[in-house]
Scaffold this motif. Structure first.
Motif, PDB file in Angstrom:
ATOM      1  N   THR A   5       0.812  -1.221   0.000  1.00  0.00           N
ATOM      2  CA  THR A   5       0.000   0.000   0.000  1.00  0.00           C
ATOM      3  C   THR A   5       0.844   1.270   0.000  1.00  0.00           C
ATOM      4  O   THR A   5       0.565   2.217  -0.746  1.00  0.00           O
ATOM      5  CB  THR A   5      -0.942   0.007   1.220  1.00  0.00           C
ATOM      6  N   LEU A   6       1.866   1.314   0.845  1.00  0.00           N
ATOM      7  CA  LEU A   6       2.699   2.516   0.927  1.00  0.00           C
ATOM      8  C   LEU A   6       3.364   2.812  -0.412  1.00  0.00           C
ATOM      9  O   LEU A   6       3.370   3.959  -0.880  1.00  0.00           O
ATOM     10  CB  LEU A   6       3.750   2.346   2.027  1.00  0.00           C
ATOM     11  N   GLU A   7       3.901   1.780  -1.051  1.00  0.00           N
ATOM     12  CA  GLU A   7       4.527   1.975  -2.361  1.00  0.00           C
ATOM     13  C   GLU A   7       3.484   2.319  -3.421  1.00  0.00           C
ATOM     14  O   GLU A   7       3.760   3.111  -4.330  1.00  0.00           O
ATOM     15  CB  GLU A   7       5.305   0.726  -2.771  1.00  0.00           C
ATOM     16  N   ASN A   8       2.283   1.722  -3.332  1.00  0.00           N
ATOM     17  CA  ASN A   8       1.188   2.094  -4.236  1.00  0.00           C
ATOM     18  C   ASN A   8       1.045   3.610  -4.286  1.00  0.00           C
ATOM     19  O   ASN A   8       1.056   4.234  -5.357  1.00  0.00           O
ATOM     20  CB  ASN A   8      -0.149   1.538  -3.738  1.00  0.00           C
ATOM     21  N   LEU A   9       0.900   4.194  -3.102  1.00  0.00           N
ATOM     22  CA  LEU A   9       0.585   5.614  -2.996  1.00  0.00           C
ATOM     23  C   LEU A   9       1.786   6.496  -3.320  1.00  0.00           C
ATOM     24  O   LEU A   9       1.647   7.541  -3.964  1.00  0.00           O
ATOM     25  CB  LEU A   9       0.045   5.911  -1.596  1.00  0.00           C
ATOM     26  N   LYS A  10       2.962   6.073  -2.902  1.00  0.00           N
ATOM     27  CA  LYS A  10       4.165   6.841  -3.217  1.00  0.00           C
ATOM     28  C   LYS A  10       4.385   6.892  -4.729  1.00  0.00           C
ATOM     29  O   LYS A  10       4.684   7.952  -5.295  1.00  0.00           O
ATOM     30  CB  LYS A  10       5.386   6.224  -2.535  1.00  0.00           C
ATOM     31  N   ASN A  11       4.217   5.760  -5.393  1.00  0.00           N
ATOM     32  CA  ASN A  11       4.425   5.723  -6.836  1.00  0.00           C
ATOM     33  C   ASN A  11       3.350   6.506  -7.579  1.00  0.00           C
ATOM     34  O   ASN A  11       3.626   7.133  -8.605  1.00  0.00           O
ATOM     35  CB  ASN A  11       4.476   4.278  -7.327  1.00  0.00           C
ATOM     36  N   PHE A  12       2.115   6.472  -7.060  1.00  0.00           N
ATOM     37  CA  PHE A  12       1.070   7.291  -7.685  1.00  0.00           C
ATOM     38  C   PHE A  12       1.416   8.770  -7.560  1.00  0.00           C
ATOM     39  O   PHE A  12       1.252   9.536  -8.517  1.00  0.00           O
ATOM     40  CB  PHE A  12      -0.296   7.025  -7.052  1.00  0.00           C
ATOM     41  N   TYR A  13       1.883   9.174  -6.390  1.00  0.00           N
ATOM     42  CA  TYR A  13       2.292  10.575  -6.197  1.00  0.00           C
ATOM     43  C   TYR A  13       3.345  10.971  -7.236  1.00  0.00           C
ATOM     44  O   TYR A  13       3.279  12.046  -7.835  1.00  0.00           O
ATOM     45  CB  TYR A  13       2.837  10.767  -4.783  1.00  0.00           C
ATOM     46  N   ASN A  14       4.306  10.090  -7.458  1.00  0.00           N
ATOM     47  CA  ASN A  14       5.369  10.391  -8.419  1.00  0.00           C
ATOM     48  C   ASN A  14       4.849  10.426  -9.856  1.00  0.00           C
ATOM     49  O   ASN A  14       5.352  11.183 -10.688  1.00  0.00           O
ATOM     50  CB  ASN A  14       6.490   9.360  -8.299  1.00  0.00           C
ATOM     51  N   LEU A  15       3.844   9.592 -10.147  1.00  0.00           N
ATOM     52  CA  LEU A  15       3.278   9.543 -11.498  1.00  0.00           C
ATOM     53  C   LEU A  15       2.379  10.737 -11.801  1.00  0.00           C
ATOM     54  O   LEU A  15       2.286  11.178 -12.948  1.00  0.00           O
ATOM     55  CB  LEU A  15       2.445   8.265 -11.673  1.00  0.00           C
ATOM     56  N   SER A  16       1.722  11.237 -10.776  1.00  0.00           N
ATOM     57  CA  SER A  16       0.700  12.260 -10.974  1.00  0.00           C
ATOM     58  C   SER A  16       1.310  13.579 -11.431  1.00  0.00           C
ATOM     59  O   SER A  16       2.258  14.085 -10.830  1.00  0.00           O
ATOM     60  CB  SER A  16      -0.073  12.471  -9.668  1.00  0.00           C
ATOM     61  N   SER A  17       0.742  14.136 -12.484  1.00  0.00           N
ATOM     62  CA  SER A  17       1.226  15.423 -12.990  1.00  0.00           C
ATOM     63  C   SER A  17       0.603  16.593 -12.230  1.00  0.00           C
ATOM     64  O   SER A  17       1.167  17.684 -12.187  1.00  0.00           O
ATOM     65  CB  SER A  17       0.916  15.555 -14.482  1.00  0.00           C
ATOM     66  N   GLY A  36       0.258  11.377   3.997  1.00  0.00           N
ATOM     67  CA  GLY A  36       1.704  11.519   4.127  1.00  0.00           C
ATOM     68  C   GLY A  36       2.355  12.008   2.847  1.00  0.00           C
ATOM     69  O   GLY A  36       3.367  12.718   2.881  1.00  0.00           O
ATOM     70  N   PHE A  37       1.769  11.635   1.714  1.00  0.00           N
ATOM     71  CA  PHE A  37       2.282  12.081   0.415  1.00  0.00           C
ATOM     72  C   PHE A  37       1.516  13.290  -0.125  1.00  0.00           C
ATOM     73  O   PHE A  37       1.658  13.649  -1.291  1.00  0.00           O
ATOM     74  CB  PHE A  37       2.223  10.927  -0.590  1.00  0.00           C
ATOM     75  N   LYS A  38       0.680  13.877   0.732  1.00  0.00           N
ATOM     76  CA  LYS A  38      -0.108  15.061   0.370  1.00  0.00           C
ATOM     77  C   LYS A  38      -1.008  14.789  -0.832  1.00  0.00           C
ATOM     78  O   LYS A  38      -1.244  15.673  -1.666  1.00  0.00           O
ATOM     79  CB  LYS A  38       0.814  16.258   0.110  1.00  0.00           C
ATOM     80  N   ILE A  39      -1.504  13.555  -0.916  1.00  0.00           N
ATOM     81  CA  ILE A  39      -2.476  13.213  -1.953  1.00  0.00           C
ATOM     82  C   ILE A  39      -3.854  13.595  -1.424  1.00  0.00           C
ATOM     83  O   ILE A  39      -4.264  13.146  -0.351  1.00  0.00           O
ATOM     84  CB  ILE A  39      -2.425  11.713  -2.294  1.00  0.00           C
ATOM     85  N   ASN A  40      -4.550  14.415  -2.166  1.00  0.00           N
ATOM     86  CA  ASN A  40      -5.846  14.943  -1.746  1.00  0.00           C
ATOM     87  C   ASN A  40      -6.934  13.924  -2.093  1.00  0.00           C
ATOM     88  O   ASN A  40      -7.405  13.863  -3.228  1.00  0.00           O
ATOM     89  CB  ASN A  40      -6.100  16.277  -2.447  1.00  0.00           C
ATOM     90  N   ASP A  82      11.441   9.840   4.055  1.00  0.00           N
ATOM     91  CA  ASP A  82      11.336   9.872   2.603  1.00  0.00           C
ATOM     92  C   ASP A  82      10.500   8.711   2.080  1.00  0.00           C
ATOM     93  O   ASP A  82       9.856   8.818   1.034  1.00  0.00           O
ATOM     94  CB  ASP A  82      12.727   9.829   1.975  1.00  0.00           C
ATOM     95  N   ARG A  83      10.481   7.602   2.809  1.00  0.00           N
ATOM     96  CA  ARG A  83       9.695   6.444   2.388  1.00  0.00           C
ATOM     97  C   ARG A  83       8.204   6.648   2.617  1.00  0.00           C
ATOM     98  O   ARG A  83       7.379   6.049   1.925  1.00  0.00           O
ATOM     99  CB  ARG A  83      10.155   5.191   3.143  1.00  0.00           C
ATOM    100  N   ILE A  84       7.850   7.476   3.597  1.00  0.00           N
ATOM    101  CA  ILE A  84       6.441   7.572   3.983  1.00  0.00           C
ATOM    102  C   ILE A  84       5.823   8.940   3.735  1.00  0.00           C
ATOM    103  O   ILE A  84       4.640   9.136   4.024  1.00  0.00           O
ATOM    104  CB  ILE A  84       6.261   7.209   5.469  1.00  0.00           C
ATOM    105  N   SER A  85       6.601   9.894   3.202  1.00  0.00           N
ATOM    106  CA  SER A  85       6.068  11.249   3.063  1.00  0.00           C
ATOM    107  C   SER A  85       6.797  12.005   1.965  1.00  0.00           C
ATOM    108  O   SER A  85       7.708  11.487   1.322  1.00  0.00           O
ATOM    109  CB  SER A  85       6.204  12.009   4.385  1.00  0.00           C
ATOM    110  N   THR A  86       6.382  13.254   1.792  1.00  0.00           N
ATOM    111  CA  THR A  86       7.007  14.123   0.794  1.00  0.00           C
ATOM    112  C   THR A  86       8.029  15.053   1.435  1.00  0.00           C
ATOM    113  O   THR A  86       8.409  16.058   0.847  1.00  0.00           O
ATOM    114  CB  THR A  86       5.937  14.984   0.098  1.00  0.00           C
ATOM    115  N   VAL A  87       8.487  14.726   2.643  1.00  0.00           N
ATOM    116  CA  VAL A  87       9.309  15.655   3.423  1.00  0.00           C
ATOM    117  C   VAL A  87      10.561  16.102   2.691  1.00  0.00           C
ATOM    118  O   VAL A  87      10.998  17.242   2.816  1.00  0.00           O
ATOM    119  CB  VAL A  87       9.682  15.030   4.790  1.00  0.00           C
ATOM    120  N   ASN A  88      11.160  15.210   1.912  1.00  0.00           N
ATOM    121  CA  ASN A  88      12.413  15.569   1.240  1.00  0.00           C
ATOM    122  C   ASN A  88      12.223  15.910  -0.233  1.00  0.00           C
ATOM    123  O   ASN A  88      13.169  15.898  -1.002  1.00  0.00           O
ATOM    124  CB  ASN A  88      13.412  14.407   1.364  1.00  0.00           C
ATOM    125  N   ARG A  89      10.996  16.211  -0.613  1.00  0.00           N
ATOM    126  CA  ARG A  89      10.736  16.468  -2.034  1.00  0.00           C
ATOM    127  C   ARG A  89      10.667  17.959  -2.305  1.00  0.00           C
ATOM    128  O   ARG A  89      10.261  18.714  -1.481  1.00  0.00           O
ATOM    129  CB  ARG A  89       9.431  15.789  -2.459  1.00  0.00           C
TER     130      ARG A  89
END
Length: 221
Positions: free
Chosen positions: A127-139, A163-167, A214-221
């Motif tokens: 699940t965590l990787e699901n959402l992290k990768n979606f965040y990275n894919l989303s324009s 955590g990834f600021k996905i609304n 960095d694995r669970i949030s956008t803190v370092n992005r």
């Protein structure tokens, strides 16, 4: 395989918190998961045009009933809003040799959903990787998305998405939560995972562990 010290640290912190609180932290997590599972309804606002379906481990390269419920809910929303599109998330997991998202796409195409409306993420394992990768894919990082998963899984999914600021707006796969032994067992497991996630998160904040953050949030992005 490289040993995951950060995961072990988070797990140890989680167990320590459960012991030090005499199980109260786990009880709070259980109540939270159950409350979300019982109360959430599918937000079918037609202004939301992006759906996100979380993948689930396959059985003999086939979706189980819970994954089919998620895909069926996506099909309902897609057919009700012809301007919408869907991201199906999930790579190759377990003993399968097919990506969860690829199988999900096949199910939707068999339900007469146009393939041009279906987008895939095929590298994540959980699940965590699901959402992290979606965040990275989303324009569009600020868009609202309709998050589709099973009721018992919704609380943790929403928490991780934040955590990834996905609304996100929630859209449970099932119409209602059923009080069965298997569902209560799943809620207990989800409560532990939430305790695990939060203990790791706050330990990382306290110690300045940017690898975990960095694995669970956008803190370092």
């Amino acid at each position: 395989m490289k040993f995951d010290y950060d995961r072990l640290t988070a797990l140890s912190s989680s167990i320590a918190v459960i012991i030090l609180t005499a199980g109260f932290s786990l009880l709070l997590s259980f109540v939270h998961v159950l409350s979300i599972a019982k109360s959430k309804e599918c937000s079918t606002d037609n202004a939301i045009t992006t759906l996100v379906v979380l993948g689930k481990r396959l059985e003999n390269n086939l979706p189980d009933n819970e994954y089919l419920d998620r895909l069926d809910r996506a099909k309902q929303v897609l057919k009700g809003n012809l301007d919408s599109k869907v991201y199906i998330l999930g790579g190759v997991t377990g003993v399968s040799d097919m990506a969860e998202s690829e199988v999900g796409k096949s199910v939707l195409i068999d339900s007469n959903i146009n393939h041009e409306r279906i987008f895939l993420e095929k590298k994540s394992k959980h699940t965590l990787e699901n959402l992290k990768n979606f965040y990275n894919l989303s324009s569009d990082k600020n868009q609202e998305v309709l998050l589709i998963t099973n009721r018992y899984h919704m609380a943790r999914s929403i928490m991780m998405a934040k955590g990834f600021k996905i609304n996100t707006l929630s859209c449970p796969a099932e119409d209602s939560f059923e009080y069965t032994l298997s569902n209560i067992g799943r809620v207990v497991i989800e409560a532990f995972f939430i305790n695990f996630y939060l203990a790791g998160k706050y330990w990382a904040i306290l110690t300045g562990n940017n690898r975990i953050l960095d694995r669970i949030s956008t803190v370092n992005r």
